[in-house]
Motif scaffolding. Sequence first.
Motif, mmCIF file in Angstrom:
data_model
loop_
_atom_site.group_PDB
_atom_site.id
_atom_site.type_symbol
_atom_site.label_atom_id
_atom_site.label_comp_id
_atom_site.label_asym_id
_atom_site.label_seq_id
_atom_site.Cartn_x
_atom_site.Cartn_y
_atom_site.Cartn_z
ATOM 1 N N ARG A 1 1.271 31.039 -55.596
ATOM 2 C CA ARG A 1 1.432 29.671 -55.099
ATOM 3 C C ARG A 1 1.366 28.644 -56.236
ATOM 4 N N ALA A 2 1.962 29.029 -57.370
ATOM 5 C CA ALA A 2 2.085 28.128 -58.516
ATOM 6 C C ALA A 2 3.511 27.580 -58.475
ATOM 7 N N TRP A 3 3.714 26.581 -57.666
ATOM 8 C CA TRP A 3 5.061 26.114 -57.369
ATOM 9 C C TRP A 3 5.777 25.546 -58.591
ATOM 10 N N TRP A 4 5.043 25.022 -59.559
ATOM 11 C CA TRP A 4 5.662 24.461 -60.757
ATOM 12 C C TRP A 4 6.335 25.548 -61.596
ATOM 13 N N MET A 5 5.896 26.799 -61.461
ATOM 14 C CA MET A 5 6.454 27.888 -62.259
ATOM 15 C C MET A 5 7.806 28.364 -61.724
ATOM 16 N N ILE A 6 8.155 28.006 -60.523
ATOM 17 C CA ILE A 6 9.455 28.386 -59.959
ATOM 18 C C ILE A 6 10.586 27.777 -60.781
ATOM 19 N N ALA A 7 10.377 26.577 -61.299
ATOM 20 C CA ALA A 7 11.412 25.930 -62.113
ATOM 21 C C ALA A 7 11.740 26.760 -63.355
ATOM 22 N N PHE A 8 10.735 27.347 -63.998
ATOM 23 C CA PHE A 8 10.985 28.194 -65.157
ATOM 24 C C PHE A 8 11.788 29.431 -64.776
ATOM 25 N N GLY A 9 11.418 30.033 -63.667
ATOM 26 C CA GLY A 9 12.148 31.216 -63.217
ATOM 27 C C GLY A 9 13.587 30.902 -62.879
ATOM 28 N N LEU A 10 13.810 29.786 -62.195
ATOM 29 C CA LEU A 10 15.180 29.401 -61.849
ATOM 30 C C LEU A 10 15.992 29.054 -63.089
ATOM 31 N N TYR A 11 15.334 28.471 -64.098
ATOM 32 C CA TYR A 11 16.033 28.158 -65.344
ATOM 33 C C TYR A 11 16.508 29.432 -66.043
ATOM 34 N N PHE A 12 15.636 30.426 -66.153
ATOM 35 C CA PHE A 12 16.028 31.680 -66.786
ATOM 36 C C PHE A 12 17.088 32.417 -65.980
ATOM 37 N N MET A 13 16.989 32.360 -64.666
ATOM 38 C CA MET A 13 18.000 33.002 -63.830
ATOM 39 C C MET A 13 19.349 32.311 -63.982
ATOM 40 N N SER A 14 19.362 30.987 -64.040
ATOM 41 C CA SER A 14 20.629 30.274 -64.196
ATOM 42 C C SER A 14 21.236 30.515 -65.576
ATOM 43 N N MET A 15 20.400 30.678 -66.607
ATOM 44 C CA MET A 15 20.916 31.010 -67.936
ATOM 45 C C MET A 15 21.650 32.348 -67.903
ATOM 46 N N ALA A 16 21.102 33.297 -67.192
ATOM 47 C CA ALA A 16 21.727 34.612 -67.122
ATOM 48 C C ALA A 16 22.992 34.577 -66.263
#
Length: 68
Positions: free
Chosen positions: A30-45
């Motif tokens: 439930r660390a909602w701020w960390m979702i942005a990092f995951g989405l950034y790496f996924m969009s890079m790929a």
Amino acid sequence: MNTLFKNWDLRRILYLAGGIFFVLIAINDRAWWMIAFGLYFMSMAIFRFGCASGNCSVPFVKDEEIQK
């Protein structure tokens, strides 16, 4: 759409896996701020920009070319 799934290499797969990992851990903890990092790496790929497209490598220059 077909261009998104062509020319996948190990770097893009690792970026996608890392992004998915960040999103799943963020949801689990439930660390909602960390979702942005995951989405950034996924969009890079997926969209092939940044280091996932191979643009972060430094070109090799011989010593002779530097001295000229």
